[in-house]
Design an enzyme around this catalytic site. Sequence first.
Site, PDB file in Angstrom:
ATOM      1  N   ASN A 161       0.789  -1.242   0.000  1.00 28.70           N
ATOM      2  CA  ASN A 161       0.000   0.000   0.000  1.00 28.70           C
ATOM      3  C   ASN A 161       0.819   1.288   0.000  1.00 28.70           C
ATOM      4  OD1 ASN A 161       0.682  -0.593   2.661  1.00 28.70           O
ATOM      5  ND2 ASN A 161      -1.180   0.298   3.507  1.00 28.70           N
ATOM      6  N   GLY A 237       2.794  -5.540   7.520  1.00 32.49           N
ATOM      7  CA  GLY A 237       1.815  -6.302   6.760  1.00 32.49           C
ATOM      8  C   GLY A 237       0.691  -6.794   7.649  1.00 32.49           C
ATOM      9  N   SER A 238       0.092  -7.899   7.230  1.00 30.02           N
ATOM     10  CA  SER A 238      -1.114  -8.377   7.912  1.00 30.02           C
ATOM     11  C   SER A 238      -0.770  -9.167   9.179  1.00 30.02           C
ATOM     12  CB  SER A 238      -1.913  -9.257   6.957  1.00 30.02           C
ATOM     13  OG  SER A 238      -1.115 -10.349   6.576  1.00 30.02           O
ATOM     14  N   GLU A 257       4.842  -4.404  12.233  1.00 27.52           N
ATOM     15  CA  GLU A 257       3.872  -3.301  12.094  1.00 27.52           C
ATOM     16  C   GLU A 257       2.668  -3.908  11.382  1.00 27.52           C
ATOM     17  OE1 GLU A 257       4.302  -0.248  13.284  1.00 27.52           O
ATOM     18  OE2 GLU A 257       6.358  -0.590  13.942  1.00 27.52           O
ATOM     19  N   LEU A 258       1.593  -4.152  12.119  1.00 32.00           N
ATOM     20  CA  LEU A 258       0.516  -4.993  11.582  1.00 32.00           C
ATOM     21  C   LEU A 258      -0.778  -4.214  11.355  1.00 32.00           C
ATOM     22  CD1 LEU A 258       1.256  -8.124  13.795  1.00 32.00           C
ATOM     23  CD2 LEU A 258       2.185  -7.547  11.552  1.00 32.00           C
ATOM     24  N   CYS A 291      -3.270   1.323   6.795  1.00 31.21           N
ATOM     25  CA  CYS A 291      -3.435   0.562   8.044  1.00 31.21           C
ATOM     26  C   CYS A 291      -4.179   1.360   9.107  1.00 31.21           C
ATOM     27  CB  CYS A 291      -2.094   0.096   8.558  1.00 31.21           C
ATOM     28  SG  CYS A 291      -0.907   1.420   8.645  1.00 31.21           S
ATOM     29  N   GLU A 385     -10.442  -6.130  10.018  1.00 30.86           N
ATOM     30  CA  GLU A 385      -9.812  -5.059   9.230  1.00 30.86           C
ATOM     31  C   GLU A 385     -10.388  -5.108   7.805  1.00 30.86           C
ATOM     32  OE1 GLU A 385      -5.605  -5.422   8.264  1.00 30.86           O
ATOM     33  OE2 GLU A 385      -5.421  -3.248   8.303  1.00 30.86           O
TER      34      GLU A 385
HETATM   35  P1  NAP Z   1       0.643  -9.114   3.623  1.00 27.36           P
HETATM   36  O1  NAP Z   1      -0.151  -9.993   2.738  1.00 27.36           O
HETATM   37  O2  NAP Z   1       0.803  -9.512   5.045  1.00 27.36           O
HETATM   38  O3  NAP Z   1       2.091  -8.979   2.925  1.00 27.36           O
HETATM   39  C1  NAP Z   1       3.093  -8.162   3.443  1.00 27.36           C
HETATM   40  C2  NAP Z   1       4.438  -8.654   2.950  1.00 27.36           C
HETATM   41  O4  NAP Z   1       4.700  -9.939   3.512  1.00 27.36           O
HETATM   42  C3  NAP Z   1       4.495  -8.833   1.439  1.00 27.36           C
HETATM   43  O5  NAP Z   1       5.773  -8.488   0.961  1.00 27.36           O
HETATM   44  C4  NAP Z   1       4.247 -10.322   1.289  1.00 27.36           C
HETATM   45  O6  NAP Z   1       4.734 -10.836   0.087  1.00 27.36           O
HETATM   46  C5  NAP Z   1       5.032 -10.856   2.469  1.00 27.36           C
HETATM   47  N1  NAP Z   1       4.671 -12.209   2.895  1.00 27.36           N
HETATM   48  C6  NAP Z   1       3.522 -12.889   2.656  1.00 27.36           C
HETATM   49  N2  NAP Z   1       3.591 -14.113   3.228  1.00 27.36           N
HETATM   50  C7  NAP Z   1       4.789 -14.205   3.833  1.00 27.36           C
HETATM   51  C8  NAP Z   1       5.435 -15.219   4.599  1.00 27.36           C
HETATM   52  N3  NAP Z   1       4.850 -16.392   4.860  1.00 27.36           N
HETATM   53  N4  NAP Z   1       6.679 -14.974   5.096  1.00 27.36           N
HETATM   54  C9  NAP Z   1       7.284 -13.782   4.848  1.00 27.36           C
HETATM   55  N5  NAP Z   1       6.720 -12.790   4.118  1.00 27.36           N
HETATM   56  C10 NAP Z   1       5.486 -12.993   3.624  1.00 27.36           C
HETATM   57  O7  NAP Z   1       0.074  -7.617   3.622  1.00 27.36           O
HETATM   58  P2  NAP Z   1      -0.440  -6.735   2.407  1.00 27.36           P
HETATM   59  O8  NAP Z   1      -1.718  -7.305   1.895  1.00 27.36           O
HETATM   60  O9  NAP Z   1       0.670  -6.499   1.455  1.00 27.36           O
HETATM   61  O10 NAP Z   1      -0.711  -5.362   3.176  1.00 27.36           O
HETATM   62  C11 NAP Z   1      -1.868  -5.140   3.911  1.00 27.36           C
HETATM   63  C12 NAP Z   1      -1.659  -5.353   5.398  1.00 27.36           C
HETATM   64  O11 NAP Z   1      -0.550  -4.589   5.851  1.00 27.36           O
HETATM   65  C13 NAP Z   1      -2.858  -4.839   6.206  1.00 27.36           C
HETATM   66  O12 NAP Z   1      -3.146  -5.767   7.212  1.00 27.36           O
HETATM   67  C14 NAP Z   1      -2.361  -3.526   6.786  1.00 27.36           C
HETATM   68  O13 NAP Z   1      -3.001  -3.127   7.957  1.00 27.36           O
HETATM   69  C15 NAP Z   1      -0.926  -3.859   7.022  1.00 27.36           C
HETATM   70  N6  NAP Z   1      -0.155  -2.624   7.120  1.00 27.36           N
HETATM   71  C16 NAP Z   1       0.296  -2.221   8.351  1.00 27.36           C
HETATM   72  C17 NAP Z   1       0.997  -1.022   8.485  1.00 27.36           C
HETATM   73  C18 NAP Z   1       1.538  -0.560   9.806  1.00 27.36           C
HETATM   74  O14 NAP Z   1       2.371   0.341   9.805  1.00 27.36           O
HETATM   75  N7  NAP Z   1       1.117  -1.117  10.924  1.00 27.36           N
HETATM   76  C19 NAP Z   1       1.223  -0.244   7.352  1.00 27.36           C
HETATM   77  C20 NAP Z   1       0.729  -0.677   6.123  1.00 27.36           C
HETATM   78  C21 NAP Z   1       0.059  -1.869   6.013  1.00 27.36           C
HETATM   79  P3  NAP Z   1       3.795 -10.939  -1.235  1.00 27.36           P
HETATM   80  O15 NAP Z   1       2.857  -9.780  -1.221  1.00 27.36           O
HETATM   81  O16 NAP Z   1       4.786 -10.841  -2.307  1.00 27.36           O
HETATM   82  O17 NAP Z   1       3.126 -12.240  -1.143  1.00 27.36           O
END
Ligand code: NAP
Length: 482
Positions: A161, A237-238, A257-258, A291, A385
């Site tokens: 994002n 990420g998530s 940071e989730l 997020c 979320e």
């Molecule tokens: P995501 O699906 O959790 O992916 C985040 C990153 O993790 C991507 O690079 C993804 O790779 C990688 N990943 C996926 N599975 C993995 C594994 N088993 N081991 C290691 N890495 C892995 O999140 P998203 O859909 O990109 O982003 C949305 C989420 O991020 C939301 O929940 C949002 O709240 C959260 N977020 C939090 C913050 C904060 O600062 N707290 C800021 C922004 C976003 P691929 O995409 O290449 O599969």
Amino acid sequence: MATSTVMELKEEVPLWIGDQPVITSTTRTISIPYDGTPVATVCEADESALERAVAAAEEGAKAMAALTLYERAEILDRMRALLARDAEEFARLIASESGKPIREARTEVDRGQQTLLASADAARGLHGEVVPMDAGPAGKGRWGITVREPLGIVAAITPFNFPLNLGLHKIGPALAAGNSVIHKPSENTPLTALRFASLTHEAGLPRGAYNVVTGDGEKVGDWLVRNDRLAMITFTGSIPVGEQIRAHAGLRRVTLELGNNSSLIVEPDADLDFIVPRAVTGSFAHSGQVCVSVQNIYLHEVIAGEFIRRFVEGARALKIGHPLDDSTEVSSMIDVDQARRVEQWINEARGAGARVLAGGVRRGATIEPTVLDDVLPHLPISCQEAFGPVVSLHRYTHLEDAIERVNSGNYGLQVGLCTQNLQTAFRAARALHYGGVIVNDVPAYRADHMPYGGARHSGIGREGPRYAIEEMTELKLICWRA
Ligand code: NAP
């Protein structure tokens, strides 16, 4: 309207390892989520590329640790200047691969510069302290000082994002601390990180200090997480992926940071002229894929009617369109599957009696800015979320009840509270179990140098370069008998 993209499909975009482009045999096409137009073809890391990245990062870590704080800060300052020079190119790249409206992409590039500035400041300000050893009986005749030392290689795993700024929140402090970085961006948005790599080269970053490996998270990300030669994993990420990373990281350092489910509480004395337009932006920017995007609004019954009238009007007026069109305010979600999930959650709420005051319609990966009233609080659109352009409205009579509802559940990143009453603001701010309480603004507010991170299931550790640098260094005590 200028909607041409910024990369040509003619060539594959290589990985970046050891200050060099690296081609692999597997590729992926990156497209504009709004209409599926191809943007570029990017290489994906195989095992040999990953091994090569770790070897390069080991050399990079040695080179970074040998630099003075001043030298690290100078490099970060040069990166900031180069990012300012190439700002429009970065903005177009971000808008193309993430589907974020170009106006917001420009803001992300501006914020990225602030993150680099704060990282350079964090490098210059990195220090330990004198420990008063003789404050205890065992310390007589002894002196103590602490120093902060680099960890080694930091793995930075980032979401789709904010392809630039969320990467910089890891890269900046990691380099400031004297570490090297292996960056795994989202497979949907790898182009910005790969373009930034060339800029690190231009800024004079030592060879191997910044490496980018792209590909599927479950393969490439997991490989990095399980590799003991990496000293730290910093992840945004998530929650489910964060949980997996923590389980596999063993004793190595982890920052997470989730996700969140952000609320805004509006008291009867709130300044509606200020907060309503802010709430519209804070709810629907990047189609709610932020997020700290506003997902639930708790309205005191006295101002609920007026707030809702103005808010719905604002949501309906937003212009939907192509992300590279300057006038677009809302474009698309990251892909059709995510839009379908949000559509299903909206329909589920509708089926349970919710009223749709605005939006509610999906076209491809785009969901119209949606406002729901009378949503049952246990439904996913309210209590999980949403990460989409949907807001649920709730009314309350007593602030304590609103606080109790906002505190229920597992999320705890940021929350917004609007009141002119100082005492109410302080009392509520202390009672809200969140990493950040934003008084008189939306929870989506963030300045890049401030401490930022989640309580409860929304994360572990804090970002904001001055705070992240502490997570990315080892505190060493040196104690000697004089
Ligand atoms: P995501 O699906 O959790 O992916 C985040 C990153 O993790 C991507 O690079 C993804 O790779 C990688 N990943 C996926 N599975 C993995 C594994 N088993 N081991 C290691 N890495 C892995 O999140 P998203 O859909 O990109 O982003 C949305 C989420 O991020 C939301 O929940 C949002 O709240 C959260 N977020 C939090 C913050 C904060 O600062 N707290 C800021 C922004 C976003 P691929 O995409 O290449 O599969």
